[in-house]
Design a protein around this motif. Structure first.
Motif, PDB file in Angstrom:
ATOM      1  N   ALA A 397      45.442  51.110  29.683  1.00 17.18           N
ATOM      2  CA  ALA A 397      46.277  50.438  30.671  1.00 17.18           C
ATOM      3  C   ALA A 397      45.658  50.484  32.070  1.00 17.18           C
ATOM      4  O   ALA A 397      45.839  49.563  32.865  1.00 17.18           O
ATOM      5  N   ASN A 398      44.905  51.545  32.363  1.00 19.52           N
ATOM      6  CA  ASN A 398      44.336  51.726  33.699  1.00 19.52           C
ATOM      7  C   ASN A 398      42.844  51.407  33.781  1.00 19.52           C
ATOM      8  O   ASN A 398      42.236  51.608  34.832  1.00 19.52           O
ATOM      9  N   GLU A 399      42.259  50.919  32.692  1.00 15.30           N
ATOM     10  CA  GLU A 399      40.826  50.654  32.692  1.00 15.30           C
ATOM     11  C   GLU A 399      40.501  49.379  33.467  1.00 15.30           C
ATOM     12  O   GLU A 399      41.386  48.553  33.740  1.00 15.30           O
ATOM     13  N   SER A 400      39.244  49.216  33.797  1.00 17.27           N
ATOM     14  CA  SER A 400      38.781  47.987  34.430  1.00 17.27           C
ATOM     15  C   SER A 400      38.706  46.891  33.374  1.00 17.27           C
ATOM     16  O   SER A 400      38.044  47.063  32.349  1.00 17.27           O
ATOM     17  N   LYS A 401      39.414  45.794  33.603  1.00 15.06           N
ATOM     18  CA  LYS A 401      39.418  44.723  32.614  1.00 15.06           C
ATOM     19  C   LYS A 401      38.056  44.045  32.493  1.00 15.06           C
ATOM     20  O   LYS A 401      37.742  43.477  31.456  1.00 15.06           O
ATOM     21  N   ALA A 402      37.260  44.128  33.551  1.00 13.81           N
ATOM     22  CA  ALA A 402      35.916  43.551  33.485  1.00 13.81           C
ATOM     23  C   ALA A 402      34.970  44.442  32.691  1.00 13.81           C
ATOM     24  O   ALA A 402      34.015  43.963  32.079  1.00 13.81           O
ATOM     25  N   LYS A 403      35.231  45.768  32.700  1.00 14.33           N
ATOM     26  CA  LYS A 403      34.406  46.711  31.953  1.00 14.33           C
ATOM     27  C   LYS A 403      35.311  47.657  31.170  1.00 14.33           C
ATOM     28  O   LYS A 403      35.495  48.822  31.542  1.00 14.33           O
ATOM     29  N   PRO A 404      35.912  47.190  30.091  1.00 15.03           N
ATOM     30  CA  PRO A 404      36.826  48.034  29.316  1.00 15.03           C
ATOM     31  C   PRO A 404      36.094  49.197  28.653  1.00 15.03           C
ATOM     32  O   PRO A 404      34.890  49.128  28.382  1.00 15.03           O
TER      33      PRO A 404
END
Length: 446
Positions: A397-404
């Motif tokens: 939920a808190n990860e970077s969507k560009a770099k999951p």
């Protein structure tokens, strides 16, 4: 060695019919047990079941000693009842919905007949159950004429009905949008496989668009309905009836059985007289046999109730922290832990928790849900798999969507930050159980 006759006293366990019945009753849900009691009443003339109406009006009844006692009322008063409880289900089928729309447009009798045949050739999800060519052959029309009929059908609601493929279904829905999306229409009809397999870079280069554009198309397609007809073919909702209630009372968790659906058992007064007529030996013996069956049934039910409550109370003691907070997680707990605490066999605990549901302060849960495996952390302490799943959900939920985060990165984080050592394969398994896609499919380009 010598041969001879010897007397020897041994103890063996014999699986009698009564014992088998008691074991079966333990794994029944309250609803199944009620159905079983009604079946027994049909076979046993001495058994009468009193309905709830006669109980409420206070009518007389001859109860058997040891009859089922009520532990908790789960009936709603008229003030508490919701109007939804009395709502009638009037489900309209997909074919009825489409035929009603066909009646609103002006068609010749021949064309109306053809349109109706097309409608009845659809599956419940809105797609054709046979090939389009076969349907045209049945009507003895050309495929060109069939296309004219199909265009009429595909103009009906819901959007996407009458499609011959998933691509056509999605395309029909895109064409209905007020904000046209030509790029999405092109990708759906000609590049659907590349989009689904995440070959977005090659697809963006071929169509001369950015990855953000492809991302927007993917997001738009996710809002479409791949099975438009299912909204008209849904089955009535089946409601679960809880077998137990777990509530707070004076800062303590109290477990109570909910058995209002179990009909009270009483003796049939007409057959009860046979038990006291010695001059009719055969009839009296038959009545005694049926009476003993009722007594054994009542004893089995009472034992079932006590076992389920005992198991539930042990579970509550172990999982108290879960009920105390809204975000609490389950502690590691196995069937063996409960079995050892209440001095029963694991199979008994398993039967007592199978298909049993509890109404708790945190919602409705199956008793089986409170059992979870454990994983050792770096400090030698046990952590439940449920706790690890909650950590994974929080990380994603808190990860970077560009770099999951990849599964390996999650493994590394759990080991370094929480001292929990798990394999990458275990993380992938937990992620799948949570419905979280892989890092490649979670990546966004915007």
């Amino acid at each position: 060695m010598q041969f001879g006759l010897f007397q020897q006293q041994t103890t063996t366990l014999i699986m009698t019919q009564e014992l088998r019945q008691a074991i079966n009753l333990l794994q029944y849900s309250t609803t199944d047990l009620s159905a079983f009691i009604h079946e027994q009443a049909l076979e046993n003339p001495l058994m009468d079941l009193q309905d709830q109406a006669s109980i409420q009006t206070g009518s007389e009844s001859s109860y058997i000693e040891g009859s089922i006692s009520k532990t908790k009322s789960y009936q709603k008063s008229e003030d508490e009842a919701s109007p939804i409880d009395y709502a009638l289900i009037d489900q309209v089928s997909l074919s009825e919905h489409l035929i009603s729309q066909a009646g609103e447009i002006a068609l010749s009798k021949e064309r109306e007949k053809q349109l109706h045949y097309f409608i009845f050739s659809l599956r419940e999800d809105g797609y054709f159950c046979r090939s389009f060519t076969e349907v045209c052959n049945d009507l003895m029309i050309s495929e060109e004429e069939g296309e004219d009929v199909l265009r009429i059908l595909q103009s009906f609601d819901p959007a996407g009905v009458g499609a011959r493929s998933l691509q056509e279904c999605l395309y029909l829905q895109l064409k209905r949008l007020s904000n046209k999306a030509p790029l999405a229409e092109m990708i759906v009809m000609h590049h659907m496989e590349d989009l689904a397999s995440k070959k977005w870079k090659a697809l963006a280069a071929e169509l001369d668009v950015t990855l953000a554009d492809i991302q927007d198309v993917n997001d738009l397609i996710q809002t479409l309905d791949p099975r438009p007809g299912t909204q008209f073919s849904g089955e009535p909702t089946n409601y679960l009836i809880p077998d137990l209630s777990i509530t707070w009372k004076d800062s303590e968790l109290v477990v109570q059985l909910i058995d209002d659906s179990l009909p009270p058992i009483r003796l049939n007064r007409d057959y009860e007289k046979l038990l006291k007529q010695p001059n009719q030996a055969e009839a009296s013996e038959y009545a005694k046999q049926k009476y003993q069956q009722i007594q054994w049934l009542l004893k089995s039910i009472e034992q079932r109730q006590q076992t389920i409550k005992k198991v539930a109370e042990a579970i509550v003691r172990h999982q108290r922290a879960f009920f105390e907070s809204k975000n609490g997680v389950l502690k590691p707990l196995t069937l063996k832990d409960i079995a050892e605490e209440i001095e029963m066999h694991e199979s008994t605990v398993s039967r007592a928790t199978t298909h049993k549901y509890a109404q708790t302060p945190r919602g409705l849960y199956e008793l089986k849900a409170f059992f979870t495996s454990s994983v050792k952390n770096g400090f030698g302490e046990s952590t439940s798999s449920q706790s690890i799943k909650e950590l994974i959900k929080e990380l994603v939920a808190n990860e970077s969507k560009a770099k999951p985060l990849s599964d390996q990165k999650i493994v590394t984080w759990l080991e370094s930050e929480k001292g929990i050592t798990v394999s990458r394969r275990a993380i992938a398994k937990y992620r799948d159980e949570l419905g979280i896609p892989s890092s490649a499919k979670r990546k966004r380009y915007e």
